[in-house]
Write a protein that holds these residues in place. Structure first.
Motif, short mmCIF file in Angstrom:
data_model
loop_
_atom_site.label_atom_id
_atom_site.label_comp_id
_atom_site.label_asym_id
_atom_site.label_seq_id
_atom_site.Cartn_x
_atom_site.Cartn_y
_atom_site.Cartn_z
N CYS A 35 0.79 -1.24 0.00
CA CYS A 35 0.00 0.00 0.00
C CYS A 35 0.83 1.29 0.00
O CYS A 35 0.42 2.29 -0.58
CB CYS A 35 -0.93 0.02 1.22
N ALA A 36 1.95 1.27 0.70
CA ALA A 36 2.75 2.49 0.88
C ALA A 36 3.20 3.14 -0.42
O ALA A 36 3.26 4.38 -0.47
CB ALA A 36 3.94 2.22 1.79
N PRO A 37 3.52 2.39 -1.48
CA PRO A 37 3.95 3.08 -2.70
C PRO A 37 2.93 4.12 -3.20
O PRO A 37 3.33 5.15 -3.73
CB PRO A 37 4.13 1.94 -3.70
N ASN A 42 3.15 6.88 5.71
CA ASN A 42 2.29 7.12 6.87
C ASN A 42 0.82 7.08 6.51
O ASN A 42 -0.02 7.54 7.27
CB ASN A 42 2.63 8.46 7.52
N ALA A 43 0.49 6.57 5.31
CA ALA A 43 -0.89 6.40 4.82
C ALA A 43 -1.63 7.73 4.66
O ALA A 43 -2.84 7.75 4.56
CB ALA A 43 -1.68 5.46 5.72
N GLN A 44 -0.89 8.84 4.64
CA GLN A 44 -1.54 10.15 4.56
C GLN A 44 -1.68 10.64 3.13
O GLN A 44 -2.04 11.79 2.90
CB GLN A 44 -0.79 11.15 5.43
N GLY A 45 -1.44 9.76 2.18
CA GLY A 45 -1.67 10.11 0.79
C GLY A 45 -0.40 10.38 0.03
O GLY A 45 0.58 10.86 0.57
N ASN A 46 -0.41 10.01 -1.22
CA ASN A 46 0.67 10.23 -2.16
C ASN A 46 -0.03 10.25 -3.51
O ASN A 46 -0.72 11.20 -3.80
CB ASN A 46 1.72 9.11 -2.03
N VAL A 47 0.09 9.20 -4.28
CA VAL A 47 -0.71 9.04 -5.49
C VAL A 47 -2.14 8.71 -5.08
O VAL A 47 -3.10 9.23 -5.62
CB VAL A 47 -0.13 7.92 -6.39
N GLY A 48 -2.26 7.82 -4.09
CA GLY A 48 -3.56 7.44 -3.54
C GLY A 48 -3.94 8.36 -2.39
O GLY A 48 -3.11 9.12 -1.88
N PRO A 49 -5.19 8.31 -1.95
CA PRO A 49 -5.67 9.20 -0.89
C PRO A 49 -5.18 8.81 0.50
O PRO A 49 -4.66 7.72 0.71
CB PRO A 49 -7.19 9.07 -0.98
N ALA A 90 -6.03 -2.77 11.23
CA ALA A 90 -5.54 -2.63 12.61
C ALA A 90 -4.30 -1.73 12.61
O ALA A 90 -4.16 -0.85 13.48
CB ALA A 90 -5.21 -4.00 13.20
N PHE A 91 -3.40 -1.93 11.65
CA PHE A 91 -2.23 -1.07 11.57
C PHE A 91 -2.63 0.37 11.28
O PHE A 91 -2.12 1.31 11.91
CB PHE A 91 -1.27 -1.57 10.47
N LEU A 92 -3.54 0.58 10.34
CA LEU A 92 -3.96 1.95 9.98
C LEU A 92 -4.57 2.68 11.18
O LEU A 92 -4.44 3.89 11.29
CB LEU A 92 -4.96 1.92 8.82
N HIS A 93 -5.19 1.93 12.09
CA HIS A 93 -5.78 2.55 13.28
C HIS A 93 -4.72 2.98 14.30
O HIS A 93 -5.03 3.70 15.25
CB HIS A 93 -6.82 1.61 13.91
N THR A 94 -3.48 2.54 14.11
CA THR A 94 -2.41 2.97 15.02
C THR A 94 -1.79 4.28 14.57
O THR A 94 -1.04 4.89 15.34
CB THR A 94 -1.30 1.91 15.14
#
Length: 97
Positions: A35-37, A42-49, A90-94
Protein backbone atom coordinates in the motif's frame (compact mmCIF):
# COMPACT_ATOMS: atom_id res chain seq x y z
CA UNK A 1 -27.37 -4.09 31.39
CA UNK A 2 -25.00 -5.18 34.13
CA UNK A 3 -24.81 -8.66 32.56
CA UNK A 4 -23.83 -7.09 29.24
CA UNK A 5 -20.88 -5.27 30.81
CA UNK A 6 -19.65 -8.44 32.53
CA UNK A 7 -19.81 -10.33 29.22
CA UNK A 8 -17.97 -7.52 27.44
CA UNK A 9 -15.32 -7.38 30.16
CA UNK A 10 -14.83 -11.15 29.94
CA UNK A 11 -14.47 -10.96 26.17
CA UNK A 12 -11.90 -8.17 26.39
CA UNK A 13 -9.96 -10.04 29.07
CA UNK A 14 -9.93 -13.18 26.91
CA UNK A 15 -8.45 -11.39 23.89
CA UNK A 16 -4.67 -11.75 24.02
CA UNK A 17 -2.90 -8.42 23.65
CA UNK A 18 0.11 -10.04 22.03
CA UNK A 19 -2.15 -11.49 19.32
CA UNK A 20 -3.44 -8.02 18.47
CA UNK A 21 0.12 -6.67 18.45
CA UNK A 22 1.08 -9.46 16.03
CA UNK A 23 -1.88 -8.53 13.80
CA UNK A 24 -0.79 -4.87 13.80
CA UNK A 25 2.80 -5.87 12.99
CA UNK A 26 1.62 -8.13 10.16
CA UNK A 27 -0.63 -5.33 8.89
CA UNK A 28 2.32 -2.93 8.92
CA UNK A 29 4.40 -5.34 6.85
CA UNK A 30 1.58 -5.80 4.33
CA UNK A 31 0.96 -2.06 4.19
CA UNK A 32 4.62 -1.25 3.60
CA UNK A 33 4.98 -3.79 0.79
CA UNK A 34 1.64 -3.31 -0.97
CA UNK A 35 0.00 0.00 0.00
CA UNK A 36 2.75 2.49 0.88
CA UNK A 37 3.95 3.08 -2.70
CA UNK A 38 0.63 4.81 -3.47
CA UNK A 39 -0.63 5.90 -0.05
CA UNK A 40 2.69 7.03 1.45
CA UNK A 41 4.66 5.56 4.32
CA UNK A 42 2.29 7.12 6.87
CA UNK A 43 -0.89 6.40 4.82
CA UNK A 44 -1.54 10.15 4.56
CA UNK A 45 -1.67 10.11 0.79
CA UNK A 46 0.67 10.23 -2.16
CA UNK A 47 -0.71 9.04 -5.49
CA UNK A 48 -3.56 7.44 -3.54
CA UNK A 49 -5.67 9.20 -0.89
CA UNK A 50 -5.16 9.45 2.87
CA UNK A 51 -6.30 6.15 4.39
CA UNK A 52 -5.30 6.66 8.02
CA UNK A 53 -7.77 4.99 10.40
CA UNK A 54 -9.78 3.24 7.66
CA UNK A 55 -12.12 0.41 8.53
CA UNK A 56 -12.03 -3.09 7.10
CA UNK A 57 -15.32 -2.33 5.36
CA UNK A 58 -13.94 0.76 3.60
CA UNK A 59 -10.73 -1.00 2.58
CA UNK A 60 -12.67 -3.92 1.12
CA UNK A 61 -15.02 -1.52 -0.68
CA UNK A 62 -12.06 0.30 -2.25
CA UNK A 63 -10.38 -2.94 -3.29
CA UNK A 64 -13.58 -4.09 -4.99
CA UNK A 65 -14.88 -0.84 -6.45
CA UNK A 66 -12.10 1.64 -7.16
CA UNK A 67 -10.86 1.08 -10.70
CA UNK A 68 -7.17 1.60 -10.00
CA UNK A 69 -7.31 -0.84 -7.06
CA UNK A 70 -8.44 -3.83 -9.15
CA UNK A 71 -5.01 -4.44 -10.72
CA UNK A 72 -3.39 -4.02 -7.28
CA UNK A 73 -5.71 -6.62 -5.79
CA UNK A 74 -5.35 -9.06 -8.69
CA UNK A 75 -1.54 -8.86 -8.54
CA UNK A 76 -1.49 -9.28 -4.73
CA UNK A 77 -3.41 -12.40 -3.67
CA UNK A 78 -2.72 -11.39 -0.05
CA UNK A 79 -5.43 -8.73 -0.51
CA UNK A 80 -8.05 -11.44 -1.05
CA UNK A 81 -7.48 -12.74 2.47
CA UNK A 82 -9.91 -11.16 4.95
CA UNK A 83 -7.49 -11.59 7.87
CA UNK A 84 -4.83 -9.65 5.97
CA UNK A 85 -7.31 -6.81 5.34
CA UNK A 86 -8.20 -6.82 9.05
CA UNK A 87 -4.49 -6.67 9.93
CA UNK A 88 -3.91 -3.73 7.56
CA UNK A 89 -6.89 -1.94 9.10
CA UNK A 90 -5.54 -2.63 12.61
CA UNK A 91 -2.23 -1.07 11.57
CA UNK A 92 -3.96 1.95 9.98
CA UNK A 93 -5.78 2.55 13.28
CA UNK A 94 -2.41 2.97 15.02
CA UNK A 95 -1.51 5.93 12.81
CA UNK A 96 -2.32 9.49 13.80
CA UNK A 97 -4.42 11.72 11.58
Amino acid sequence: MKKYFFCLAALIAATPVSSYAANVQHGRQLFESICAPCHGSNAQGNVGPNIVDQSVKKIEWALNNVGMMKPVRSSNPQLSNVQNIEDISAFLHTLKK
